[in-house]
Design an enzyme around this catalytic site. Sequence first.
Site, PDB file in Angstrom:
ATOM      1  N   ARG A  92       0.815  -1.211   0.000  1.00 19.45           N
ATOM      2  CA  ARG A  92       0.000   0.000   0.000  1.00 19.45           C
ATOM      3  C   ARG A  92       0.848   1.261   0.000  1.00 19.45           C
ATOM      4  O   ARG A  92       2.001   1.270   0.397  1.00 19.45           O
ATOM      5  CB  ARG A  92      -0.931   0.012   1.217  1.00 19.45           C
ATOM      6  CG  ARG A  92      -0.216   0.018   2.577  1.00 19.45           C
ATOM      7  CD  ARG A  92       0.102   1.405   3.025  1.00 19.45           C
ATOM      8  NE  ARG A  92       0.783   1.491   4.306  1.00 19.45           N
ATOM      9  CZ  ARG A  92       2.038   1.845   4.435  1.00 19.45           C
ATOM     10  NH1 ARG A  92       2.787   2.066   3.387  1.00 19.45           N
ATOM     11  NH2 ARG A  92       2.582   1.991   5.631  1.00 19.45           N
ATOM     12  N   ASP A 104       1.394   0.972  12.434  1.00 19.17           N
ATOM     13  CA  ASP A 104       0.596   1.659  13.457  1.00 19.17           C
ATOM     14  C   ASP A 104       0.064   0.657  14.477  1.00 19.17           C
ATOM     15  O   ASP A 104       0.051   0.926  15.678  1.00 19.17           O
ATOM     16  CB  ASP A 104      -0.581   2.384  12.807  1.00 19.17           C
ATOM     17  CG  ASP A 104      -0.153   3.427  11.796  1.00 19.17           C
ATOM     18  OD1 ASP A 104       0.980   3.919  11.885  1.00 19.17           O
ATOM     19  OD2 ASP A 104      -0.969   3.746  10.899  1.00 19.17           O
TER      20      ASP A 104
END
Length: 355
Positions: free
Chosen positions: A143, A311
């Site tokens: 991504r 994250d």
Amino acid sequence: MVKAETYEGPGAPVELAEGCILGIGNPLLDVSAVVPTELFEKYGVKLNDAILAEEKQMPLYEELVKDYPVEYIAGGATQNSIRVAQWMSQSKGATGFLGSIGQDDFGKQLTKACTDAGVAAHYYETTEQPTGVCAVLIHEGERSLVTKLDAANCYKHSHTKSEAIQAVIEKAKIFYIASFFLTVPEGPETIEAVAKHAAEESKIFAMNLSAPFLIDFFSEQMNKALPYTDFVFSNETEAETFAKKQGWDCDLAEAALRLSAMPKVSGARPRTVVFSQGAEPTIVAFNGTVTYYPVPKLNTDLLVDTNGAGDAFVGGFLARLAAGMPLAECVRSGHYAARVVIQRSGCSVPPQPDI
């Protein structure tokens, strides 16, 4: 000194105090879609990168919504980590988040998503700009992120000075900020104030290097914040960029050691540096020692989307750190959280961790 660590999966959640983890960053609404390589080429975007949108990328958002099946997910690097920390802890009200949103439908959607996740959303609301968005371009499990900050760029340092937010800051024991917040005009001022508070009160201040462009183009702001850091997170690409920026000709383990030994304001604890490397072992430098933590293997058929893996790792790590767990437990928790997220679309999680 270098050593390798082996371990089993993470244990059960540990009860955390209310408001003990506070994130400060850019709340964004992720617009996520699987796209062909032609779209990357059209807008000058590279795989596995994160950039701020320039003029040539502005039509991307409309094209995504028009031509591709998109998902809308509450995002922003810091907010992602805080949501995952809340999920891993399963402790009501353990986490909070500061950032700026617009007074619009996207802002309402973000507030609901944050609150539904159990995170206390302490947003500054602005009428100057709409709520920020991030285009998440997915191709074969990889991504790239193209961010349009809008309202997130309007955060005011004065927001932290209000009586209500001061109470939130006083209650927090761990502060976490991704370096994306350095690009916000009043971001560095806010970071410095919170970091000084953490140093004076012997609290934990953690920061993520976040993206190569931040290291290259916001190095002055980053270098002012780094002396306050008790924990620094990074992936391997960011770590390599940081080492190059410092003029270090060394491998990642040595770079982690050197970063851990850089000047530090607070003497309450040594700095811990954590370099994640995807499926390769996570590198942790602490107190003169580098430890490699192997990442449990995942069948590639189960990989859906790497967006938010870093994250999620930080969120899992912080949940255990807030509980006073040793480093091995924190890394284990981070690996577990990242493993869950990459098997789903976007930085999303099931109702409860299966641990």
